[in-house]
Write a protein that holds these residues in place. Sequence first.
Motif, short mmCIF file in Angstrom:
data_model
loop_
_atom_site.label_atom_id
_atom_site.label_comp_id
_atom_site.label_asym_id
_atom_site.label_seq_id
_atom_site.Cartn_x
_atom_site.Cartn_y
_atom_site.Cartn_z
N VAL A 7 0.84 -1.20 0.00
CA VAL A 7 0.00 0.00 0.00
C VAL A 7 0.87 1.25 0.00
O VAL A 7 0.67 2.18 -0.77
N VAL A 8 1.91 1.23 0.86
CA VAL A 8 2.78 2.40 0.97
C VAL A 8 3.46 2.66 -0.37
O VAL A 8 3.57 3.80 -0.82
N ARG A 9 3.90 1.58 -1.04
CA ARG A 9 4.59 1.76 -2.30
C ARG A 9 3.66 2.26 -3.39
O ARG A 9 4.02 3.07 -4.23
N ALA A 10 2.42 1.76 -3.34
CA ALA A 10 1.48 2.12 -4.41
C ALA A 10 0.84 3.48 -4.19
O ALA A 10 0.30 4.07 -5.12
N PHE A 11 0.90 3.98 -2.94
CA PHE A 11 0.10 5.16 -2.59
C PHE A 11 0.38 6.38 -3.46
O PHE A 11 -0.57 7.03 -3.91
N PRO A 12 1.67 6.73 -3.72
CA PRO A 12 1.90 7.90 -4.59
C PRO A 12 1.23 7.75 -5.95
O PRO A 12 0.62 8.70 -6.46
N SER A 13 1.29 6.56 -6.51
CA SER A 13 0.64 6.36 -7.82
C SER A 13 -0.87 6.50 -7.69
O SER A 13 -1.53 7.09 -8.54
N LEU A 14 -1.42 5.92 -6.61
CA LEU A 14 -2.86 6.02 -6.39
C LEU A 14 -3.27 7.48 -6.30
O LEU A 14 -4.27 7.90 -6.87
#
Lengths: 268, 264
Positions: A7-14
């Motif tokens: 989640v942390v890794r994907a969050f900026p993209s989200l």
Amino acid sequence: MSALRRVVRAFPSLLRVGLAEMVAYRAEVIVWILTSTLPLVMLAVWDRVAQDGAVQGFGQGDFARYFAVALVVRQLTGTWVVWELNQQIRTGSLSAALLKPTHPLAWFAAESLATMPIRAVVLIPLIAVIALWRPEMGVGFEPANAPAFVLSVLLAFGVHFLVQTIFGCLAFWLDQSLGLFNVWFAVWALFSGYIAPIALMPDGLRAAVEWLPFRALLGIPVEIGAGLATGPAVWSGLLVQLSWLASCAVLAAFVWRRGVLRYGAVGA
Amino acid sequence: MSGRAFRAILAQWRAAWMAALQYRSNFLADTLVTALWVGWTIVPLWFVFHRAPERLAGWSYDESLLVTGFFMMLQGVLEALIEPNLRGLVEHVRHGTLDFVLLKPVDSQVLVSFGRVVPAKAMLSVGGLVVVLVGIARLPVAPDLGALLVAPVLLMAGLAALYGLWLLVVSTSFWFVRVDNLSYLLTSILDAGRWPMGLYRPALRAILTFVVPVGIMTTWPALALRGLMRPTDVAVSLTIAATMLVTSRLVWRRAVASYTSASS
């Protein structure tokens, strides 16, 4: 733990995707944002009440400051999870979200946070108008409260998000839980400090409101931001918010887990 | 409205009532929630007058109760009749099913505007009427017969203006397709109508009289009951209502003319 890392890794993209979506539907989003302008009406009413002298220490400038901050807090803590969840559960479109490697709620959170820049764009002129109309509202701000205010707004956002998640998850059982949420919203509007500063509520009622969760969603951050709470009151306010956040998190996790097990995946 | 249109609408309303009463417990629950809502609408008024001087901008608590009562009646009509119908219209336009409405031998504006009704929400209007009656009973000076006749006229003029405004907004869906949130925005502006207009600054008062004429729907009937309405004000109210109705009718005709039907 790896789920959290994902989640942390994907969050900026989200966030980026969410922002792009908001910009694409900007007109619609701005109209949505403008629907929560009740603080402006309440400011007009209370301003008239204070015209012939301060009410319990609240002068016209104080009301302007209070409701300007209320407008900001209301906007910065706004989220649409309950509508999203209701729709996705009922139509079955949640299935696709459940298959993705990131938690669906992370996606909703990113979407809510992505509206913030647009909200700021709408807020700035509104606040500027209030400031021009009642310049005396500037007196009484507590610059020392600023960090606590930011923290308090974040906590309030968290509680709002979790409460809406809880109501949204009820749709796993009820198919449609917006009616229930509207009842919650009506109670919230009265007891959160949205239509009247909590300090001005009738005395007996105020004691009850201190123990209800609604204050943590609006009243506490507004009082901190408007400089009505200082020193120890700031800390106790944050503590109250934190405890509501924790209880809501436990409850939200519970209904989410049980709900997903019940999920019927309509249309699949 | 021609006799045929009238009969068609009446038949649809009867069907809606029967459908609502079929689910008795649900209907009872809805009615109960609406009754609670009536009490709920008064609470903000109580909060303010609790801390305000006896009279606020020339309004006492009891007199303000009249305004709130009229506001509830208005909200009842809006939620029971205007909103569901015009939301339905937006759906029709989006899905292209408006064809079926346009083909019927009854004025399409009438069908689209009044075909649906949500009976449980109509209870809000009944609650509003009760609040108004309580307010009248508590007035220091009982309204004379003239006032009792003029107030309903003003309320009707207000309702007509409200309907015209809604139709105007919804007609734009023929060009912009998605306007549901516009009606939410209008609802939130309308909320300003629950307070006597005397509380607002002149600029805001002008907006609430001429642009979003919610003031004339709630405050003016209350003023009439207090015996403070002049004949010229009644004329203004009727003029605003007529303007809204005619304008919305014209825009509706233009809108239908430019309808391209999404399905074919």
